[in-house]
Design a protein around this motif. Sequence first.
Motif, PDB file in Angstrom:
ATOM      1  N   LEU A 180     -12.663  24.190 -23.335  1.00  0.00           N
ATOM      2  CA  LEU A 180     -12.221  23.801 -21.989  1.00  0.00           C
ATOM      3  C   LEU A 180     -11.803  22.329 -21.960  1.00  0.00           C
ATOM      4  O   LEU A 180     -10.758  21.989 -21.388  1.00  0.00           O
ATOM      5  CB  LEU A 180     -13.346  24.054 -20.988  1.00  0.00           C
ATOM      6  CG  LEU A 180     -13.036  23.687 -19.532  1.00  0.00           C
ATOM      7  CD1 LEU A 180     -11.837  24.479 -19.015  1.00  0.00           C
ATOM      8  CD2 LEU A 180     -14.260  23.908 -18.652  1.00  0.00           C
ATOM      9  N   VAL A 181     -12.605  21.468 -22.612  1.00  0.00           N
ATOM     10  CA  VAL A 181     -12.281  20.035 -22.656  1.00  0.00           C
ATOM     11  C   VAL A 181     -10.944  19.813 -23.363  1.00  0.00           C
ATOM     12  O   VAL A 181     -10.073  19.085 -22.868  1.00  0.00           O
ATOM     13  CB  VAL A 181     -13.408  19.246 -23.365  1.00  0.00           C
ATOM     14  CG1 VAL A 181     -12.972  17.803 -23.634  1.00  0.00           C
ATOM     15  CG2 VAL A 181     -14.679  19.265 -22.521  1.00  0.00           C
ATOM     16  N   LEU A 182     -10.773  20.455 -24.529  1.00  0.00           N
ATOM     17  CA  LEU A 182      -9.521  20.285 -25.280  1.00  0.00           C
ATOM     18  C   LEU A 182      -8.336  20.827 -24.491  1.00  0.00           C
ATOM     19  O   LEU A 182      -7.256  20.215 -24.481  1.00  0.00           O
ATOM     20  CB  LEU A 182      -9.621  20.995 -26.631  1.00  0.00           C
ATOM     21  CG  LEU A 182      -8.370  20.911 -27.513  1.00  0.00           C
ATOM     22  CD1 LEU A 182      -8.018  19.461 -27.846  1.00  0.00           C
ATOM     23  CD2 LEU A 182      -8.544  21.723 -28.795  1.00  0.00           C
ATOM     24  N   ALA A 183      -8.516  21.971 -23.829  1.00  0.00           N
ATOM     25  CA  ALA A 183      -7.417  22.559 -23.047  1.00  0.00           C
ATOM     26  C   ALA A 183      -6.987  21.624 -21.922  1.00  0.00           C
ATOM     27  O   ALA A 183      -5.784  21.412 -21.702  1.00  0.00           O
ATOM     28  CB  ALA A 183      -7.850  23.908 -22.481  1.00  0.00           C
ATOM     29  N   SER A 217      -2.868  18.044 -20.119  1.00  0.00           N
ATOM     30  CA  SER A 217      -2.608  16.766 -19.438  1.00  0.00           C
ATOM     31  C   SER A 217      -1.489  15.968 -20.082  1.00  0.00           C
ATOM     32  O   SER A 217      -1.050  14.947 -19.528  1.00  0.00           O
ATOM     33  CB  SER A 217      -3.893  15.924 -19.398  1.00  0.00           C
ATOM     34  OG  SER A 217      -4.888  16.575 -18.624  1.00  0.00           O
ATOM     35  N   ASP A 218      -1.004  16.430 -21.249  1.00  0.00           N
ATOM     36  CA  ASP A 218       0.196  15.822 -21.863  1.00  0.00           C
ATOM     37  C   ASP A 218       1.328  15.730 -20.836  1.00  0.00           C
ATOM     38  O   ASP A 218       2.077  14.747 -20.798  1.00  0.00           O
ATOM     39  CB  ASP A 218       0.678  16.673 -23.051  1.00  0.00           C
ATOM     40  CG  ASP A 218      -0.169  16.426 -24.297  1.00  0.00           C
ATOM     41  OD1 ASP A 218      -0.968  15.482 -24.280  1.00  0.00           O
ATOM     42  OD2 ASP A 218      -0.008  17.181 -25.267  1.00  0.00           O
ATOM     43  N   PHE A 269      -5.421   7.931 -24.617  1.00  0.00           N
ATOM     44  CA  PHE A 269      -5.273   9.380 -24.420  1.00  0.00           C
ATOM     45  C   PHE A 269      -5.144  10.091 -25.765  1.00  0.00           C
ATOM     46  O   PHE A 269      -5.762  11.145 -25.989  1.00  0.00           O
ATOM     47  CB  PHE A 269      -4.039   9.656 -23.559  1.00  0.00           C
ATOM     48  CG  PHE A 269      -3.768  11.112 -23.366  1.00  0.00           C
ATOM     49  CD1 PHE A 269      -4.451  11.853 -22.410  1.00  0.00           C
ATOM     50  CD2 PHE A 269      -2.832  11.776 -24.167  1.00  0.00           C
ATOM     51  CE1 PHE A 269      -4.219  13.206 -22.249  1.00  0.00           C
ATOM     52  CE2 PHE A 269      -2.597  13.124 -24.011  1.00  0.00           C
ATOM     53  CZ  PHE A 269      -3.294  13.849 -23.048  1.00  0.00           C
ATOM     54  N   ILE A 270      -4.331   9.517 -26.674  1.00  0.00           N
ATOM     55  CA  ILE A 270      -4.137  10.129 -27.996  1.00  0.00           C
ATOM     56  C   ILE A 270      -5.463  10.202 -28.758  1.00  0.00           C
ATOM     57  O   ILE A 270      -5.777  11.218 -29.398  1.00  0.00           O
ATOM     58  CB  ILE A 270      -3.082   9.342 -28.804  1.00  0.00           C
ATOM     59  CG1 ILE A 270      -1.698   9.529 -28.180  1.00  0.00           C
ATOM     60  CG2 ILE A 270      -3.074   9.789 -30.266  1.00  0.00           C
ATOM     61  CD1 ILE A 270      -0.639   8.614 -28.765  1.00  0.00           C
ATOM     62  N   LEU A 271      -6.251   9.106 -28.678  1.00  0.00           N
ATOM     63  CA  LEU A 271      -7.548   9.093 -29.357  1.00  0.00           C
ATOM     64  C   LEU A 271      -8.484  10.154 -28.772  1.00  0.00           C
ATOM     65  O   LEU A 271      -9.166  10.880 -29.515  1.00  0.00           O
ATOM     66  CB  LEU A 271      -8.194   7.709 -29.231  1.00  0.00           C
ATOM     67  CG  LEU A 271      -7.604   6.608 -30.113  1.00  0.00           C
ATOM     68  CD1 LEU A 271      -8.214   5.255 -29.768  1.00  0.00           C
ATOM     69  CD2 LEU A 271      -7.842   6.925 -31.593  1.00  0.00           C
ATOM     70  N   LEU A 289       4.379  21.546 -19.103  1.00  0.00           N
ATOM     71  CA  LEU A 289       3.382  22.511 -18.643  1.00  0.00           C
ATOM     72  C   LEU A 289       3.773  23.934 -19.049  1.00  0.00           C
ATOM     73  O   LEU A 289       2.929  24.744 -19.439  1.00  0.00           O
ATOM     74  CB  LEU A 289       3.225  22.441 -17.115  1.00  0.00           C
ATOM     75  CG  LEU A 289       2.398  21.280 -16.553  1.00  0.00           C
ATOM     76  CD1 LEU A 289       2.493  21.260 -15.028  1.00  0.00           C
ATOM     77  CD2 LEU A 289       0.937  21.406 -16.988  1.00  0.00           C
ATOM     78  N   VAL A 290       5.063  24.225 -18.968  1.00  0.00           N
ATOM     79  CA  VAL A 290       5.554  25.552 -19.369  1.00  0.00           C
ATOM     80  C   VAL A 290       5.310  25.780 -20.853  1.00  0.00           C
ATOM     81  O   VAL A 290       4.965  26.894 -21.280  1.00  0.00           O
ATOM     82  CB  VAL A 290       7.049  25.708 -19.024  1.00  0.00           C
ATOM     83  CG1 VAL A 290       7.631  26.949 -19.698  1.00  0.00           C
ATOM     84  CG2 VAL A 290       7.215  25.813 -17.514  1.00  0.00           C
TER      85      VAL A 290
END
Length: 527
Positions: free
Chosen positions: A20-23, A28-29, A58-60, A274-275
């Motif tokens: 869930l955290v990774l998703a 959020s990209d 964000f990348i880290l 998002l798509v």
Amino acid sequence: MKYVIKHYPKYILLFAILSLVLAVITVSDALVLQFIINNVKDSSKIPYYVIVISVMVFILLEGFAYYFQQFNSEYLAKKAVNLYRGIVFRRITAQRISIFDNHTPSKYVSLMTAQMDNLDENYFAAIFWAFYLIIQFIVACVIALAVNPTMAIIAIILSIPNLLLPLIFRKVLENTKIKTIKQTDLYIAKISDYLFGFADWKINGGSKLIDTQEKIENTRVLQFQKSELKAQNLSTAFNHAFSNVLYLGTWLIGAFFILNKQMTMASVVAFSQLVINISFPIYSCADMFSQIVGGKKLFEKIETEIPVNSNELQNNLQLDTFKKISFRDVTFKNDQKKILDSLNLDILANQKYVIKGPSGSGKTTFLKILTKQILNYKGLITFNELDITNIADQTLYSKIGYLPQHGHIFETTLANNLSLYQNKTNKDLIEVLKFVELNKWANEDSLSKQISSESISGGEAKRIELARLLLQNKEILILDEFSSGLDKDTLRKVEDRIFSLPHQTVLYVTHVYSNELINKADQIIQF
């Protein structure tokens, strides 16, 4: 998966949280892109270096989340295979000997190695990856609905064909996978058969024939793999096409909204990202579906072939000290040929029996029936007046020690070969080695010696197997063709000791015997 959920609930929960955290971070990209574009257009809002630092952070975060989620996912798949491999092995070893012998050892080896690796990659790992993709899909849809409900609903509608593809191709994917598995199993069995007979065909001029047979079987495997790949790639092609419809369709709709000043370019870019986060899980899951279907079929095949042992009697019946085994009208047919015909005899406690007869007369069959390796006989066999069909196998084996015609030497130390990994004192091991005339190894240094069937002679192997049997201290000792590979002097000494055991019943099967051996026996059983 039921085994994994039952044994590793905490790992499953951790995996779900990390997924869930990774998703959330991955999806959020799109918001990060929108953040960059909006602030680049109006540089007075946030300084550029702040944007750069924010993106780097964000990348880290995404990197850390990806590492922990992927490691947990892959390790969980390994734990699942490790758990299931142990379950299957215990099922195999819990089988009755008569059931175990329905398959060759190479079949079980293939199941415990290659097929487990297949399950790892195409079932457990695929399921965990698909679970993550589903979470990503849900998170992406939720954020898309928050950004622009109209475009989100259109995107979800455009993704429906991709969602239906797995259902459309399910049957053909299942069938092609099953055929490939069966043909691969057949190839392994054939190759094992050829290699076991290596010396025979190598010396006797069968090399070209064996090569030809291998090519035929290998080509058949390739043909089934080709059919499986065709089905998989046809599904993938449709999946790819519908994914492009979703992605490019979103841009076309976004362009329409831009022209009508209902969306900004930054919003369209963010939404297109998002798509991607919506289409990627669908696209990947459709491909993953073929793996999971194949893996599930393999899992079901293993569950069917190696079920939970329900044939073994589960009772607490205890056997008293051995008094008598009786055979009454015992008949056994093999391929319409009668091996035993209305056999009637009694085996009494502490008696020594020599069982003789020509090769093929039924001596080994008699022993296999007595040790419940053969069950489809007619007639009655009793142990202390109890029908042996009502006695649990392990209960009967607690009374009987069996040295088969073709025994086995394990690739481990001499001590482990003798004790079968049970706790035995060095004194007991040394004494039994002397009993079987292996005096050269009757010392503590030799007990740690690594041995195998290739490193010792046939006669030495027979005596180690006998020593192993004697250490179990069973009431009944069954020796099938023990004399094979032993010189006359050694055989005579060991036979003297066997037939002098005071508190054990001995069934000594041989087709080579002397008057001296006959005189040692209490009774001769002729086949």
